[in-house]
Design an enzyme around this catalytic site. Structure first.
Site: not given
Ligand SMILES: *Cc1c(COP(=O)(O)O)cnc(C)c1O
Length: 825
Positions: A370, A560-561, A566, A668, A672
């Site tokens: 990952h 995101k985190r 990032k 991911t 979304k």
């Molecule tokens: C999809 C999702 C992530 C992943 O987000 P990235 O932008 O790909 O880092 C992290 N936390 C939650 C709650 C998510 O639903």
């Protein structure tokens, strides 16, 4: 007995979920008999428990049918081992999957209750950090929906991911005691428990046939107890299982002290052994080499493998059939100890010799990598392994011995290859878990095309050369059931009305929307849905922060985190640049725009926490500036989790996916957002590249250095000072931060950020990409002034997201890696 079971499950005692009256009667029965509350005085929590217990009954019935069929067919199955599952709330998902949401809503209405209010009672089980855990949850959904025989294993953390509040602009962490009011979804399996052993020593001896045998003795044992959560798929008869382990002290352990008359010590040690499943380590993309974490990993792996082997032996008797009957997918290296643990079980418990045990083991495991970040690659100190898992260390040494023989054969005389490929890092005296996972697996996969290429070329090139075909790509995906159907009912209904509902289980069906991008009436309806979702998000954020966003402004979202790679910092630099531009009134004045940032920082990650603080300081300045706040507003959304994501993502216009190229394995969140009609501003990183290929260059804002250019720039000697000297806009932005403009009470508050950018060489190329980012953002602003064109592009994004369903990922795993077929039911 069988006829009784049949009668109970099929006869008229069963609740008819398509009949409101029958549901109501069942609800009242459950309320009285299971929850134990008088319906007249029941509150929302009682109703939540009642609805979930009713559903739990159905889950159990159907789960039984699935497992009976599985045993009957002797189906090959896949076990998905993941330290994290970020499933989101269950109630609405089960209702949707069973197709009973509207009947349940009606039944509850008839009883004076509101389903949405009841659903809000459920805690969001945050048994994961972010993308990795959410991926595991999407995969379970896709497997159940498409009838694959899948089974998840994880840990039932008593405390999940901390919940985050912002106080004085800073992140504050609060324990997530998600079980404190019980968890109605779980089935406790008191009878399914396994001892997991730690410490002790090894005694070896020759058995009656003169073979060397080893035993692990004088161990300290903890008991792993199973808790099952049922996993439903959409409109699918298959119900699979997610088995979560909880640590209990063993009786023997208690007794030892008790018999010494030391009652208090006995209870204290009981608590100590139970700490193993106490808390999720809240770290994403970095590792902390703590002994408790190592023990947690082994606890999880050992319990899962004991359970898997026991189930196999019940059904098939013969261990030699293991690779035919099961595949175990390792979600990252967190469960990599499964490789030596399988060897231990086969040899020490079942008496196999090394070679046959190794042949079986290598036919069972597959490993998903990952990350490319070095600080996220797990290694464990040899000394710690020796102390905690002495038998496993021996097995790892033997695996390494055999592995290095092959390396010598493949790369004769190449000492560098030996050093690089060894499971042991000699310079640090640590075991490399990724190497262990690669050697012990039949397939290794990356999670996006670029990521897999970089793994093969840069991270593990010799492994790739030695085992051609072992490294494969499976680009991540998201389940459209949660990330469109459930979280965005407005858009789902619009799509289904236009093209039918095939997209719910075959996302490529969305291509039928493409012509509608040219239909002005459809565009208007599409944007009306977006508008409602933005209003919903604005109200949600007002509740969380007190700041109201204007739904007419462009909603620019990065959730995101929080991590340097990032590049939330790049986002902030742009915000400050906009602020300066607006204050100066220079033409053209952009906006109005609402910049929304959300995400958690690991508690010990000081720079990430400082970035959160900067965002909040900047937000305070901007939102209080009457000259600016109608054109630009900044909101830090606290406690980003699945439930908040479900409100946030449908309301976004612009999706920020701006990691340094070559650092985000896939992402991911990017999928979304695009699926919900946001346009992406992003770098050529992770799955952004494939998203760009699908939606087309005209329908995405791509900027910045590519992964290869990042590597070249660094190689040539990247000079952050020079970049800033040559860009007056950038210089002003940086000066504003470092001069304390946003932190007048403490002017040097952000010096650590300055140091990361200059003294430490701007590892993530924030400054290098600044100008290109600004230009891309200007193009965003310009396009947003043309709503019809924006709407066309947004619709095309939705229409072209077919590839990014986790259904496609799972079909690929099933066909190319696992060799499993859907079940007949
Ligand atoms: C999809 C999702 C992530 C992943 O987000 P990235 O932008 O790909 O880092 C992290 N936390 C939650 C709650 C998510 O639903």
């Amino acid at each position: 007995m069988d006829h009784l079971v049949k009668d109970a499950l099929e006869g008229d005692r069963r609740v008819d979920t398509q009949d409101v009256d029958s549901i109501q009667r069942a609800l009242i029965t459950y309320m009285v008999r299971v929850v134990g509350t008088d319906p007249r005085s029941a509150g929302p929590r009682d109703w939540f428990l009642t609805v979930s217990h009713l559903l739990k009954g159905i889950l159990s019935e159907r789960g039984m049918t699935t497992s009976r069929a599985q045993y009957g067919q002797g189906t090959r199955r896949v076990y998905y081992l993941s330290m994290e599952f970020l499933t989101g709330r269950r109630l609405m998902k089960h209702l949707l999957d069973f197709g009973v949401e509207s009947k349940m809503r009606e039944a509850l209405e008839g009883l004076g209750q509101d389903l949405d209010a009841i659903a809000e009672e459920e805690p969001d089980p945050a048994l994961g950090n972010g993308g990795l855990g959410r991926l595991a949850a999407c995969f379970l959904d896709s497997m159940a929906t498409h009838r694959y025989p899948g089974y998840g294993y994880g840990i039932r953390y008593q405390f999940g991911m901390f919940s985050q509040t912002i106080e004085d602009g800073q992140q504050v962490e609060h324990p997530d005691n998600w079980l404190h009011r019980g968890n109605p979804w779980e089935f406790v399996r008191y009878g399914v428990n396994y001892p997991v052993r730690f410490h002790g020593r090894i005694v070896c001896f020759k058995d009656e046939k003169g073979r060397q045998k080893c035993q692990w003795v004088d161990t300290e044992d903890v008991l792993a107890m199973a808790y099952d959560m049922k996993v439903t798929g959409y409109d699918s008869p298959v119900i699979s299982n997610l088995r979560l382990w909880s640590a209990q002290s063993t009786n023997a352990f208690d007794l030892r002290y008790f018999n010494q008359g030391n009652y208090i010590e006995a209870v204290k040690d009981k608590t100590t052994s139970e700490t193993l499943s106490k808390v999720l380590y809240p770290m994403d993309s970095t590792v902390l080499g703590q002994e408790l974490r190592l023990k947690q990993e082994y606890f999880f792996v050992s319990a899962s493998l004991q359970d898997i082997v026991a189930r196999h032996l019940r059904a098939h008797k013969d261990l030699a059939l293991l690779p035919d009957k099961i595949t175990i997918q390792l979600n990252d290296t967190h469960p990599a100890l499964a490789v030596p643990e399988m060897m231990r079980i086969l040899m020490d418990v079942h008496g196999l010799d090394w070679e046959p045990a190794w042949d079986l083991t290598r036919g069972i495991f597959c490993y998903t990598n990952h990350t490319l970040l070095p600080e996220a690659l797990e290694t464990w100190p040899i000394g710690m392994l020796e102390h905690v898992l002495p038998r496993h260390l021996e097995i790892i040494y033997q695996i390494n011995h055999d592995h290095l023989q092959q390396v010598r054969f493949r790369f004769p005389g190449d000492m560098e290859a030996l050093r690089r490929m060894s499971l042991v890092d000699d310079s640090t005296q640590r075991i490399r878990m990724a190497h262990l996972a690669i050697v012990g697996s039949k397939r290794v996969n990356g999670v996006a095309a670029l990521h897999t290429r970089l793994l093969r070329e840069n991270v593990f090139p010799e492994f790739d050369e030695m085992s051609p075909g072992k490294f494969v790509n499976v680009t991540n995906g998201v389940t459209q059931r949660r990330w469109l159907l459930q979280c965005n009912p407005g858009l789902s209904d619009l799509i289904t009305e236009a093209i039918g509902d095939a997209w719910t289980t075959d996302l490529t069906a969305l291509t039928a929307l493409e012509p509608l991008a040219e239909d002005s009436a459809f565009r208007a309806r599409f944007m009306a849905v977006k508008r409602i979702n933005k209003e919903r998000l604005a109200v949600h954020m007002k509740g969380l922060t007190g700041v109201m966003a204007d739904p007419d402004s462009l909603f620019d979202v990065q959730v995101k985190r929080i991590h340097e790679y990032k590049r939330q910092l790049l986002n902030v630099l742009h915000v400050i640049h906009l602020y300066i531009t607006i204050r100066e009134g220079g033409a053209p004045v952009p906006g109005p725009r609402t910049v929304i940032v959300g995400g958690k920082a690991a508690p010990g990650y000081h720079l990430a926490k400082l970035i959160i603080r900067l965002i909040n300081d900047v937000a305070l300045t901007i939102n209080n500036d009457p000259q600016v706040r109608d054109r630009l507003r900044v909101i830090f959304m606290p406690n980003y989790n699945v439930s908040n994501a479900e409100v946030t993502i449908p309301g976004a216009d612009l999706s920020e996916q701006i990691s340094t190229a070559g650092t985000e394995a896939s992402g991911t969140g990017n999928m979304k957002f695009a699926l919900n009609g946001a346009l992406t501003i992003g770098t050529l990183d992770g799955a952004n590249i494939e998203i760009k290929e699908e939606v087309g260059d005209d329908n995405i804002f791509i900027f910045g250095l590519t992964a290869d250019e990042v590597a070249q720039t660094k190689q040539r000697g990247y000079n952050p000072w020079r970049v800033v000297e040559e860009d007056a806009d950038l210089k002003r932005v940086i000066d504003m931060i470092t001069s304390g403009f946003f932190s007048p009470q403490q002017v040097n508050r952000y010096h650590a950020i300055r140091d990361a950018l200059f003294e430490e060489g701007d590892r993530y190329m924030v400054l290098a990409d600044f100008r290109a980012y600004l230009d891309a953002q200007a193009a965003v602003d310009a396009l947003y002034q043309d709503p019809e064109t924006w709407a066309r592009k947004a619709i095309l994004n939705v229409a072209r997201m077919g590839l990014f369903s986790s259904d496609r990922s799972i079909h690929t795993y099933a066909d190319d890696i696992w060799s499993i077929k859907p079940m007949e039911l």
